[in-house]
Structure formats: structure tokens, C-alpha cells
Scaffold this motif. Structure first.
Motif, PDB file in Angstrom:
ATOM      1  N   CYS A 182     -18.304  46.185 -21.667  1.00 38.13           N
ATOM      2  CA  CYS A 182     -16.677  45.807 -22.046  1.00 38.13           C
ATOM      3  C   CYS A 182     -16.323  47.241 -21.677  1.00 38.13           C
ATOM      4  O   CYS A 182     -16.709  48.376 -21.415  1.00 38.13           O
ATOM      5  CB  CYS A 182     -16.795  45.748 -23.194  1.00 38.13           C
ATOM      6  N   ASP A 183     -14.924  47.461 -21.876  1.00 35.52           N
ATOM      7  CA  ASP A 183     -14.152  48.469 -21.465  1.00 35.52           C
ATOM      8  C   ASP A 183     -14.167  49.551 -22.647  1.00 35.52           C
ATOM      9  O   ASP A 183     -14.493  49.062 -23.771  1.00 35.52           O
ATOM     10  CB  ASP A 183     -12.594  48.100 -21.429  1.00 35.52           C
ATOM     11  N   ILE A 184     -14.421  50.811 -22.333  1.00 37.70           N
ATOM     12  CA  ILE A 184     -14.496  51.790 -23.290  1.00 37.70           C
ATOM     13  C   ILE A 184     -13.416  52.963 -22.959  1.00 37.70           C
ATOM     14  O   ILE A 184     -13.057  52.767 -21.956  1.00 37.70           O
ATOM     15  CB  ILE A 184     -16.053  52.564 -23.400  1.00 37.70           C
ATOM     16  N   PRO A 185     -13.255  53.645 -23.989  1.00 34.74           N
ATOM     17  CA  PRO A 185     -12.132  54.691 -23.620  1.00 34.74           C
ATOM     18  C   PRO A 185     -12.572  55.722 -22.615  1.00 34.74           C
ATOM     19  O   PRO A 185     -13.607  56.023 -22.269  1.00 34.74           O
ATOM     20  CB  PRO A 185     -12.006  55.550 -25.074  1.00 34.74           C
ATOM     21  N   GLU A 186     -11.411  56.186 -21.860  1.00 28.36           N
ATOM     22  CA  GLU A 186     -11.812  57.394 -20.919  1.00 28.36           C
ATOM     23  C   GLU A 186     -12.409  58.451 -21.782  1.00 28.36           C
ATOM     24  O   GLU A 186     -12.164  59.009 -22.778  1.00 28.36           O
ATOM     25  CB  GLU A 186     -10.669  57.768 -20.236  1.00 28.36           C
ATOM     26  N   ASP A 187     -13.137  59.447 -21.068  1.00 25.60           N
ATOM     27  CA  ASP A 187     -13.723  60.413 -21.529  1.00 25.60           C
ATOM     28  C   ASP A 187     -14.602  59.949 -22.481  1.00 25.60           C
ATOM     29  O   ASP A 187     -15.001  60.733 -23.630  1.00 25.60           O
ATOM     30  CB  ASP A 187     -12.793  61.447 -21.905  1.00 25.60           C
ATOM     31  N   PHE A 188     -15.358  59.074 -22.509  1.00 22.97           N
ATOM     32  CA  PHE A 188     -16.247  58.644 -23.589  1.00 22.97           C
ATOM     33  C   PHE A 188     -17.655  59.333 -23.157  1.00 22.97           C
ATOM     34  O   PHE A 188     -18.615  58.316 -22.937  1.00 22.97           O
ATOM     35  CB  PHE A 188     -16.400  57.125 -23.533  1.00 22.97           C
ATOM     36  N   GLU A 189     -17.716  60.666 -23.436  1.00 26.17           N
ATOM     37  CA  GLU A 189     -18.916  61.190 -23.149  1.00 26.17           C
ATOM     38  C   GLU A 189     -19.253  62.219 -24.399  1.00 26.17           C
ATOM     39  O   GLU A 189     -18.441  62.582 -25.078  1.00 26.17           O
ATOM     40  CB  GLU A 189     -18.753  62.047 -21.771  1.00 26.17           C
ATOM     41  N   ASN A 190     -20.459  62.529 -24.385  1.00 30.33           N
ATOM     42  CA  ASN A 190     -20.924  63.477 -25.500  1.00 30.33           C
ATOM     43  C   ASN A 190     -20.596  62.929 -26.858  1.00 30.33           C
ATOM     44  O   ASN A 190     -20.146  63.497 -27.840  1.00 30.33           O
ATOM     45  CB  ASN A 190     -20.193  64.999 -25.314  1.00 30.33           C
ATOM     46  N   ILE A 191     -20.959  61.786 -27.119  1.00 33.28           N
ATOM     47  CA  ILE A 191     -20.406  60.879 -28.250  1.00 33.28           C
ATOM     48  C   ILE A 191     -21.523  60.844 -29.429  1.00 33.28           C
ATOM     49  O   ILE A 191     -22.638  60.520 -29.104  1.00 33.28           O
ATOM     50  CB  ILE A 191     -19.998  59.496 -27.853  1.00 33.28           C
TER      51      ILE A 191
END
Length: 219
Positions: A25-34
Motif C-alpha cells: 500500500c502507499d506509505i508516506p515519503e521518507d518512511f525510513e529509519n522508523i
């Protein structure tokens, strides 16, 4: 164990939710190091612990945003019609820390999509048991801040112990207990992730034997 102790023909099989297929599914941009957080009101007679529980939620978010470079994703799971909902808690926490620009307040998803999102997290801290099931299945190091025997049993099945993997609500004594638990999780992130990657394929495959085992124990 109780069934077998009393001579009842039984076998232990992992929860079938472990085998659920994820759905991209779509996830927010910059969805890293979460760090994925799932927080919400307590129920089933544990409401007495709510005040200290919420203090721990605040202190955990404050620690992550102040003392680490992680971002936070608030990932809802429970949304009952009688008002027991993770959304109110997440909205409250998001508004408290949104000025940092490092908190995502995610909308409700179906279970396969939620599993996909959890798999994108570095670590997860959750109150709801089935969030931990999807996280474990995706080999994501997870701390369960729950109050159900089920969470303890699952951790023991996987790791051989629930110590450090489950922090029962009833055991909370200070407002930074979640911080202490998260620090241990972060310190052991690589080891736990590798352990889950090794264990999960065989663990999940055991769910496929349910029909055969039902036939075996029934006759």
C-alpha cells in the motif's frame, strides 16, 4: 501444557495470523529509519493502569525524538464502536510532538496492509497483540507493552522467554519503564532481527499442518 498435563490429546500450533499475506500500500515519503508505535486505551479491567501507561507513552516518544535519530509512525489497530480506539490516543500524541516533523500519524488500514507497513519499520512497540504477530512475522524486533497472557505465550514460543520482549502493564512502576524497554530492544536490534529471520519461516510453516493435526488428535 495444561491440556497435556490432564491427558487431553492436543498439539500447539502458531496463530494462523502469522501466515497472513501482506498487501502493498502507499506509505508516506521518507518512511525510513522508523520506529512503529501502536498505543491506545486499556480495557478488560486494566483501565486502572491508564494514567501511568499514558505517561510511559509520552516519555517513550520524547526519548526517541530527543535522544535518537529515529522517526516515529503511529500505527493504529483497534477501533471498537464503543469508544475503545487507538485513533484518539494517536491523535493526542501526534499533536503533542508534531512540531518535530518526525512523526507520522497513519490512517486505518486493513490487516494485510498493516503488515506491509510494519515490515517497513526498524522496530515496533505495541500494545495490541496482533500488531506484534505481524511484526514478528516480518522479522521486526518488537516490544509488546501488553496485558494479555497471549502476548507472553507467543514470546515464549518464539524466543524461549518473554523477559524483555513483553512488558506487562501490571508491572509498570515508573513513567520511563517503556524507555528502559525500548533501550534494551534497540541495543539488541540486530540480534533479535537475525533470530526472527532464522525462526519465522519454519514457525509460520507450522500453521499449514492444522488440518492434519486436527484429524490426528480427533481420532
Amino acid at each position: 501444557d495444561a491440556l497435556q498435563k490432564h491427558g487431553i490429546n492436543s498439539v500447539l500450533i502458531p496463530c494462523t495470523a502469522f501466515a497472513m499475506k501482506e498487501e502493498e500500500c502507499d506509505i508516506p515519503e521518507d518512511f525510513e529509519n522508523i520506529v512503529g508505535l501502536n498505543m491506545g486505551p486499556l480495557a478488560q479491567g486494566n483501565e486502572v493502569y491508564n494514567e501511568l501507561y499514558y505517561q510511559n507513552c509520552i516519555e517513550l516518544m520524547r526519548y526517541i525524538l530527543t535522544d535518537t535519530d529515529f522517526r516515529i509512525a503511529l500505527i493504529p489497530h483497534m477501533n471498537w464502536q464503543d469508544g475503545i480506539s487507538d485513533f484518539d490516543t494517536h491523535d493526542w500524541l501526534f499533536n503533542m510532538f508534531k512540531q518535530t516533523g518526525r512523526v507520522f500519524n497513519l490512517r486505518e488500514r486493513n490487516a494485510p496492509q498493516q503488515k506491509y507497513i510494519l515490515g517497513k519499520c526498524r522496530m515496533v512497540v505495541t500494545t495490541r497483540t496482533h500488531v506484534s504477530v505481524s511484526s514478528y512475522a516480518k522479522a521486526v524486533p518488537t516490544l509488546v507493552t501488553g496485558y494479555k497472557q497471549k502476548s507472553i505465550g507467543i514470546a515464549r514460543d518464539i524466543f524461549g522467554t518473554s523477559d524483555n520482549y513483553v512488558m506487562p502493564i501490571q508491572d509498570l512502576s515508573a513513567k520511563r519503564d517503556f524507555v528502559r524497554g525500548f533501550k534494551w530492544l534497540a541495543d539488541n536490534e540486530e540480534r533479535i532481527g537475525n533470530q526472527l529471520k532464522e525462526i519465522m519461516p519454519a514457525y509460520i510453516s507450522r500453521t499449514e499442518t492444522i488440518k492434519e493435526e486436527i484429524k490426528r488428535v480427533s481420532f
